[in-house]
Design an enzyme around this catalytic site. Structure first.
Site, mmCIF file in Angstrom:
data_model
loop_
_atom_site.group_PDB
_atom_site.id
_atom_site.type_symbol
_atom_site.label_atom_id
_atom_site.label_comp_id
_atom_site.label_asym_id
_atom_site.label_seq_id
_atom_site.Cartn_x
_atom_site.Cartn_y
_atom_site.Cartn_z
ATOM 1 C CE LYS A 22 -1.588 1.572 3.980
ATOM 2 N NZ LYS A 22 -1.458 2.935 4.507
ATOM 3 C CG ASN A 23 2.281 2.703 3.555
ATOM 4 O OD1 ASN A 23 1.124 3.073 3.326
ATOM 5 N ND2 ASN A 23 2.699 2.376 4.778
ATOM 6 N NE ARG A 93 -0.551 12.350 7.835
ATOM 7 C CZ ARG A 93 -0.417 13.574 8.291
ATOM 8 N NH1 ARG A 93 -1.422 14.192 8.855
ATOM 9 N NH2 ARG A 93 0.751 14.189 8.205
ATOM 10 C CB CYS A 117 -4.013 11.031 11.727
ATOM 11 S SG CYS A 117 -2.668 9.914 11.912
ATOM 12 N NE ARG A 122 0.978 10.406 10.183
ATOM 13 C CZ ARG A 122 0.623 9.374 9.430
ATOM 14 N NH1 ARG A 122 -0.579 8.863 9.526
ATOM 15 N NH2 ARG A 122 1.467 8.832 8.583
ATOM 16 N N PRO A 123 3.714 15.966 11.883
ATOM 17 C CG PRO A 123 5.832 16.336 12.780
ATOM 18 C CD PRO A 123 4.610 15.472 12.930
ATOM 19 C CB ILE A 124 4.172 18.131 6.625
ATOM 20 C CG1 ILE A 124 3.344 19.379 6.927
ATOM 21 C CG2 ILE A 124 3.265 16.924 6.530
ATOM 22 C CD1 ILE A 124 2.670 19.906 5.719
ATOM 23 C CG ASP A 125 9.046 19.582 10.621
ATOM 24 O OD1 ASP A 125 8.267 18.605 10.706
ATOM 25 O OD2 ASP A 125 10.173 19.581 11.129
ATOM 26 C CG ASP A 305 3.195 1.076 9.611
ATOM 27 O OD1 ASP A 305 2.952 1.929 10.478
ATOM 28 O OD2 ASP A 305 3.419 1.377 8.425
ATOM 29 C CB ILE A 327 7.801 5.796 14.724
ATOM 30 C CG1 ILE A 327 8.879 4.725 14.541
ATOM 31 C CG2 ILE A 327 7.633 6.664 13.478
ATOM 32 C CD1 ILE A 327 10.200 5.174 14.014
ATOM 33 N NE ARG A 397 -6.875 5.036 5.995
ATOM 34 C CZ ARG A 397 -6.318 6.144 6.431
ATOM 35 N NH1 ARG A 397 -6.672 6.647 7.588
ATOM 36 N NH2 ARG A 397 -5.404 6.765 5.728
#
Ligand code: EPZ
Length: 430
Positions: A22-23, A93, A117, A122-125, A305, A327, A397
């Site tokens: 999936k990822n 996301r 979430c 879940r930062p995106i910096d 995961d 994580i 999902r």
């Protein structure tokens, strides 16, 4: 709302075939629009996350044709919008991979800001830091991330934290930038390598994927390709842990055993037998599981995961185990549900301290997120009596035909959508 109803106690036995990762697929589908030529992507898992991303890709104007459930034909030459709606981002996301893809191709892109979430903030910096380094202006006001650049220039980028998403997003944009980019402290996950291989098959020049230093020589444009996504290591691991928890014997087919090494090592420590073949692994357990210690880490460490599935196995292992989550800060929410099934687990900060019990007992539980949902199903398969798992849309999902695959291994599990169907199943299984 659909639920899984499970009558536990059957050791899983037989063979199961694993689908595409999936990822990896999510990033590859987004990357596929970076050329105006047609791209064929095979072995795409037919799960809700990929279905939503395909909708997002269609929404910006690209043409996506389903050759079959697992094979997509994508053409990005008709893209007419460089903006991805919040509707998609809030559902999945990873739609933010379109930011790197569109920025690379058109030097302009906009996606709604993803929030936190179910597993963390879940930062995106780091994504933004990477785009900045490549010369893009990135604005984050009004709930949007808007990136634009007159030209993208290769740069040396050090990621302060190992991030799969940032590594991939930067890789996408850097592929079509001028000159050389180096991404240091890059994520080494198999799906990062798969995305790099996919881009290289489109004419990109990426070296070093799978190491901590990825080097990209920008190319002017990419061409069409025909590519097959790698097998899903997390789906594979989930079935391996299900075999262990139920005292079963399962051949997990269509995997890359190298990608499963951390999982295999931990299963061996719990006393399971694990045999590796070229493209399969067999997990057998005599039902006597031993305690062990686990810490989640970026690849090649033990995957976060797989953390809830591992905890479920250790919950019924002899002795005291610990599971440390390094994580995500919010990935033990399922523990309270597992305790309701009889587990003896205490969470202190980011460590779960587990005193193994003899068995779980079935009850009604709620899936708090994708992997924890799958883990609660495993607990149900190992439990005495009936377990009902609510909110299984999380599980859908990322797991294709989960209940069907488990039934193929002898599990008594049914997907139901109302109380009547639930009662009918319970009556049937006694
Ligand atoms: C990917 O998420 C996966 N999702 C996750 O799987 C997985 O848990 C995670 O990698 C770690 O392996 C997809 O691939 C779609 P990260 P991602 O960026 O890319 C911090 C599943 O169950 N960070 O590697 O979002 C972050 O807070 C999902 O399939 C920053 O600080 O994860 C975390 O602590 C759930 N700044 C760490 O890095 C950033 O800009 C790793 O996150 C980005 C991340």
């Amino acid at each position: 709302m659909e639920q899984y109803v499970i009558k536990g106690g059957n050791p899983l036995r037989g063979e199961v075939t694993i689908g595409g990762a999936k990822n990896a697929a999510l990033a590859i589908l987004a990357a596929a629009v970076m050329t105006d030529e047609t791209v064929i992507v095979r072995n795409v898992p037919y799960v809700n996350d990929t279905i939503v991303l395909v909708d997002a890709i269609r929404d910006i104007g690209a043409i996506v044709e389903n050759i079959d459930n697992h094979t997509l034909k994508i053409n990005g030459s008709t893209i007419s919008r460089l903006s991805v709606d919040y509707d998609y981002i809030k559902k999945i996301r990873a739609s933010y991979y379109l930011l790197g893809a569109l920025l690379g191709k058109y030097h302009k892109a906009e996606v709604a800001q993803p929030g936190g979430c179910d597993i963390g903030t879940r930062p995106i910096d780091l994504h933004i830091k990477g785009f900045h380094a490549l010369g893009a202006d990135v604005d984050t006001s009004y709930g949007l991330i808007s990136a634009s650049a007159d030209s993208l220039e290769g740069a040396h980028i050090y990621l302060d934290k190992v991030s799969v998403g940032a590594t991939i997003n930067i890789l996408l944009a850097a592929t079509l930038a001028d000159g050389k980019t180096v991404i240091d402290n890059a994520a080494k996950e198999p799906h990062v390598v798969d995305v790099a291989n996919f881009l290289n098959s489109m004419g990109a020049e990426i070296r070093g994927a799978g190491t901590e230093s990825i080097r990209v020589t920008g190319v002017k444009k990419l061409h069409g390709t025909d590519y097959s996504v790698i097998p899903d290591q997390i789906e594979a691991g989930t079935f391996m842990f299900a075999a262990a928890a139920t005292g079963g014997d399962v051949l997990v087919k269509n995997v890359i055993p190298k990608h499963l090494e951390a999982t295999t090592t931990k299963l061996l420590e719990t006393g399971c037998q694990v045999i590796e073949y070229n493209d399969a692994v067999r997990v057998a357990s005599n039902g006597h599981l031993k305690a062990t210690q686990v810490t989640t880490l970026p690849y090649p460490g033990f995957p976060t995961d797989m953390q809830p599935q591992m905890t479920v196995v250790l919950g019924i292992a002899d002795g005291l185990s610990t599971v440390t989550e390094s994580i995500w800060e919010n990935r033990f929410r399922y523990v309270d549900e597992l305790k309701r099934m009889g587990a003896d687990i205490r969470v202190e900060s980011n460590v779960a301290i587990i005193s193994g019990v003899n068995h779980y007992t079935g009850t009604r539980v709620q899936a708090p997120d994708l992997r924890a949902g799958a883990a609660l199903v495993i607990a149900g398969l190992a439990a005495d009596g009936i377990t009902v798992v609510d909110d299984i849309y999380y599980i859908q999902r990322g797991y294709e035909a989960f209940s069907e695959k488990l039934r193929g291994l002898g599990a008594e599990i049914e997907k139901v959508s109302d109380e009547k169907a639930m009662r009918k199943f319970i009556l049937k299984v006694g």
